[in-house]
Design an enzyme around this catalytic site. Structure first.
Site, PDB file in Angstrom:
ATOM      1  N   GLU A 124     -82.756  21.332 -18.877  1.00  0.00           N
ATOM      2  CA  GLU A 124     -83.279  20.078 -19.426  1.00  0.00           C
ATOM      3  C   GLU A 124     -81.777  18.942 -18.935  1.00  0.00           C
ATOM      4  OE1 GLU A 124     -85.755  18.945 -20.831  1.00  0.00           O
ATOM      5  OE2 GLU A 124     -85.723  20.438 -22.344  1.00  0.00           O
ATOM      6  N   HIS A 140     -90.612  20.112 -30.203  1.00  0.00           N
ATOM      7  CA  HIS A 140     -89.535  20.814 -29.329  1.00  0.00           C
ATOM      8  C   HIS A 140     -88.193  20.873 -29.956  1.00  0.00           C
ATOM      9  CE1 HIS A 140     -87.623  20.630 -24.917  1.00  0.00           C
ATOM     10  NE2 HIS A 140     -86.931  21.284 -25.865  1.00  0.00           N
TER      11      HIS A 140
END
Ligand SMILES: [Zn+2]
Length: 213
Positions: free
Chosen positions: A73, A154
């Site tokens: 990420e 998420h």
């Protein structure tokens, strides 16, 4: 190099696990140090990190120190640093945040603590994890000086001037989502109006302001 910041990030990894915000390898933490960013490594068990595990990157994503691969990420972390004044970022899959992110487009402001996150918290549109598209969607959800956003189906992301504040904001968002879920089981929660939120903002800004309570 950047050993102090790398130690801080490794310690923050343990702190988010101990705070119940992250389980196993689900989540990541970063801190900005000048024009460098220190991030937790991909697939890492955050409670076992040491300073050596945390790579050092430039703001455009080039690794300048460290052997491990940065978190998947990382594009989102870097995009946020390039666009905001954040000094640290925490990304979690904490349960209440994920639950809300699967249902709503914004977290209804049923408690004025949402103002501590810069206003009504938005849910960033879904995109595959680790993609530039997800980074763009999260940036859009943070627009207007928000200090946190949910990420559809998420998790959540929280910003702070430093790691302490980013972790606090992640905990606050998880609490707000938990309160909303609990309230929803009793009936339809009353959202605060814009006027009510505006009055609370004025109190925050008052000279006597210390901490909302
Ligand atoms: Zn994630």
């Amino acid at each position: 190099m950047y050993w102090g910041a790398r130690t801080d990030v490794a310690r923050a990894g343990r702190r988010v696990v101990e705070a119940g915000l992250v389980g196993g390898a689900a989540g990541n933490v970063s801190e900005r140090s000048g024009d460098r960013v220190i991030v937790t490594p991909g697939g890492a068990r955050l409670h076992e990190l040491t300073d050596r595990d945390c790579p050092v990157l430039t703001l455009d994503g080039r690794v300048v120190d460290g052997q491990q691969t940065p978190s998947s990420e990382t594009p989102m972390h870097l995009a946020i640093y390039r666009a905001t004044d954040a000094g640290a970022i925490v990304h979690t899959h904490s349960a209440n945040c994920v639950a809300v992110s699967t249902v709503l487009d914004v977290l209804p402001p049923i408690h004025y603590y949402t103002l501590m996150l810069g206003g009504v918290v938005r849910v960033a549109e879904y995109a595959t994890y680790g993609t530039p598209e997800l980074a763009r969607n999260v940036l859009a959800a943070l627009e207007g000086g928000r200090r946190a956003a949910l990420m559809a189906n998420h998790g959540a992301v929280a910003l702070g001037r430093d790691l302490d504040e980013a972790i606090e904001n992640a905990q606050l968002l998880e609490w707000l989502c938990g309160v909303y879920i609990s309230a929803k089981t009793l009936g339809e929660p009353r959202a605060l109006t814009d006027a009510q939120l505006g009055e609370a903002v004025e109190r925050f800004a008052a000279p006597s302001y210390t901490h909302p309570s």
